[in-house]
Structures are given as C-alpha cells and as structure tokens.
Design a protein around this motif. Sequence first.
Motif, PDB file in Angstrom:
ATOM      1  N   LEU A  11      41.017 -31.021-141.484  1.00 26.96           N
ATOM      2  CA  LEU A  11      42.431 -30.756-140.611  1.00 26.96           C
ATOM      3  C   LEU A  11      41.891 -30.046-139.129  1.00 26.96           C
ATOM      4  N   ARG A  12      40.800 -30.453-139.197  1.00 27.48           N
ATOM      5  CA  ARG A  12      40.328 -29.741-138.190  1.00 27.48           C
ATOM      6  C   ARG A  12      39.944 -31.533-137.164  1.00 27.48           C
ATOM      7  N   ASP A  13      40.933 -32.616-137.865  1.00 28.26           N
ATOM      8  CA  ASP A  13      40.464 -33.311-136.558  1.00 28.26           C
ATOM      9  C   ASP A  13      39.773 -34.169-136.802  1.00 28.26           C
ATOM     10  N   ASN A  14      38.568 -34.003-137.790  1.00 26.67           N
ATOM     11  CA  ASN A  14      37.247 -34.777-138.209  1.00 26.67           C
ATOM     12  C   ASN A  14      37.625 -35.896-138.959  1.00 26.67           C
ATOM     13  N   GLY A  15      39.343 -36.070-139.923  1.00 25.57           N
ATOM     14  CA  GLY A  15      39.180 -36.719-141.046  1.00 25.57           C
ATOM     15  C   GLY A  15      39.611 -38.395-140.557  1.00 25.57           C
ATOM     16  N   ASP A  16      40.300 -38.748-141.401  1.00 24.36           N
ATOM     17  CA  ASP A  16      40.591 -40.123-141.436  1.00 24.36           C
ATOM     18  C   ASP A  16      42.174 -40.236-140.653  1.00 24.36           C
ATOM     19  N   GLU A  17      43.133 -39.386-140.922  1.00 24.71           N
ATOM     20  CA  GLU A  17      44.359 -39.600-140.934  1.00 24.71           C
ATOM     21  C   GLU A  17      44.339 -38.079-140.150  1.00 24.71           C
ATOM     22  N   PRO A  18      45.467 -37.603-139.717  1.00 29.86           N
ATOM     23  CA  PRO A  18      45.905 -36.511-138.628  1.00 29.86           C
ATOM     24  C   PRO A  18      45.914 -35.543-139.520  1.00 29.86           C
ATOM     25  N   PRO A  19      45.968 -34.484-139.374  1.00 25.54           N
ATOM     26  CA  PRO A  19      46.498 -32.779-139.859  1.00 25.54           C
ATOM     27  C   PRO A  19      47.601 -32.993-140.102  1.00 25.54           C
ATOM     28  N   ASP A  20      48.508 -33.907-139.709  1.00 28.46           N
ATOM     29  CA  ASP A  20      50.227 -33.044-140.455  1.00 28.46           C
ATOM     30  C   ASP A  20      50.343 -34.228-141.381  1.00 28.46           C
ATOM     31  N   VAL A  21      49.474 -35.040-141.201  1.00 31.11           N
ATOM     32  CA  VAL A  21      49.647 -35.801-142.560  1.00 31.11           C
ATOM     33  C   VAL A  21      49.125 -35.428-143.599  1.00 31.11           C
ATOM     34  N   LEU A  22      48.118 -35.347-143.403  1.00 30.82           N
ATOM     35  CA  LEU A  22      47.171 -34.380-144.343  1.00 30.82           C
ATOM     36  C   LEU A  22      48.254 -33.375-145.056  1.00 30.82           C
ATOM     37  N   ARG A  23      48.927 -32.067-143.729  1.00 33.25           N
ATOM     38  CA  ARG A  23      49.232 -31.583-144.499  1.00 33.25           C
ATOM     39  C   ARG A  23      50.454 -31.248-145.234  1.00 33.25           C
ATOM     40  N   ALA A  24      51.263 -32.739-144.671  1.00 36.91           N
ATOM     41  CA  ALA A  24      52.748 -33.324-145.273  1.00 36.91           C
ATOM     42  C   ALA A  24      52.241 -33.268-146.603  1.00 36.91           C
ATOM     43  N   ARG A  25      51.703 -34.217-147.031  1.00 38.43           N
ATOM     44  CA  ARG A  25      51.184 -35.296-148.464  1.00 38.43           C
ATOM     45  C   ARG A  25      50.213 -34.109-148.931  1.00 38.43           C
ATOM     46  N   TRP A  26      49.238 -32.873-148.525  1.00 41.92           N
ATOM     47  CA  TRP A  26      49.000 -32.126-149.755  1.00 41.92           C
ATOM     48  C   TRP A  26      49.861 -31.489-149.803  1.00 41.92           C
ATOM     49  N   ARG A  27      51.068 -30.980-149.208  1.00 44.57           N
ATOM     50  CA  ARG A  27      52.423 -29.913-149.542  1.00 44.57           C
ATOM     51  C   ARG A  27      53.318 -30.544-150.234  1.00 44.57           C
TER      52      ARG A  27
END
Length: 118
Positions: A82-98
């Motif tokens: 989520l701190r933008d250290n991953g392969d996907e943007p944090p917004d995409v991760l948050r949306a998928r997880w939500r």
Amino acid sequence: MPALRRLILRTQHAWRRSSQAIARVEAAQARGDRRDWAAERRARTRHLIELGGLIHKAGLVELLEDDRATLLGLLLVAAGQLRDNGDEPPDVLRARWRHAGLRAFQDEREAAEGVVSP
C-alpha cells in the motif's frame, strides 16, 4: 453557656455536612473525567477486538497455525504494498481487497439468512 455549646455543635455539624457535599461533588467530577477516559479506552479496545475478529474471520489464524510472527509479516507486506512498494498501485489493491471483503460479508449475511448466492 449551653446556648453557646449548642451553637458550636450546630456549626460543626453544618461544616461537616458541607464538607461531605463538597467531597461528593468533587468525586462526581472525578468519575466524570475518568468515565470519558474509560469510554475512549473501551472504544479503542472494541476497535482492536473487531480487527482481530476480521483476521480470525479471514481464516488466517488457522491457515498460519496461530503463528503471530507470520501473521505480522503478512500484514507488513500488505502495508508495504500500500505504500507503493508493490507491483500494483495502492488504489487498485485497496479496491480489490475491499471488493473481496464486501463479498465475504455479503456471503456471510446470505448464509445466515439461508439464501444461496450464485
């Protein structure tokens, strides 16, 4: 002399009653202050318990055999993503997880009502 003695006794009695009344008011104020602090503490405790319940509800406790270091590591990796250290943007991760979480809540609600979801 007896009149003076009665007057002194009445004065002492009135002083004692007023001292007790002052003590009651001060104690009530102290309880009020403590109650605010205690209410905040209870709210925080409830919040932390709810978060722990979500970890349990996700099945992570059983899947990780209650290994708290692994669980913490998992959460740290997610926080890093989520701190933008991953392969996907944090917004995409948050949306998928939500979306996954909302779906899990909906499935649980439907299971409790006896409705089968497609």
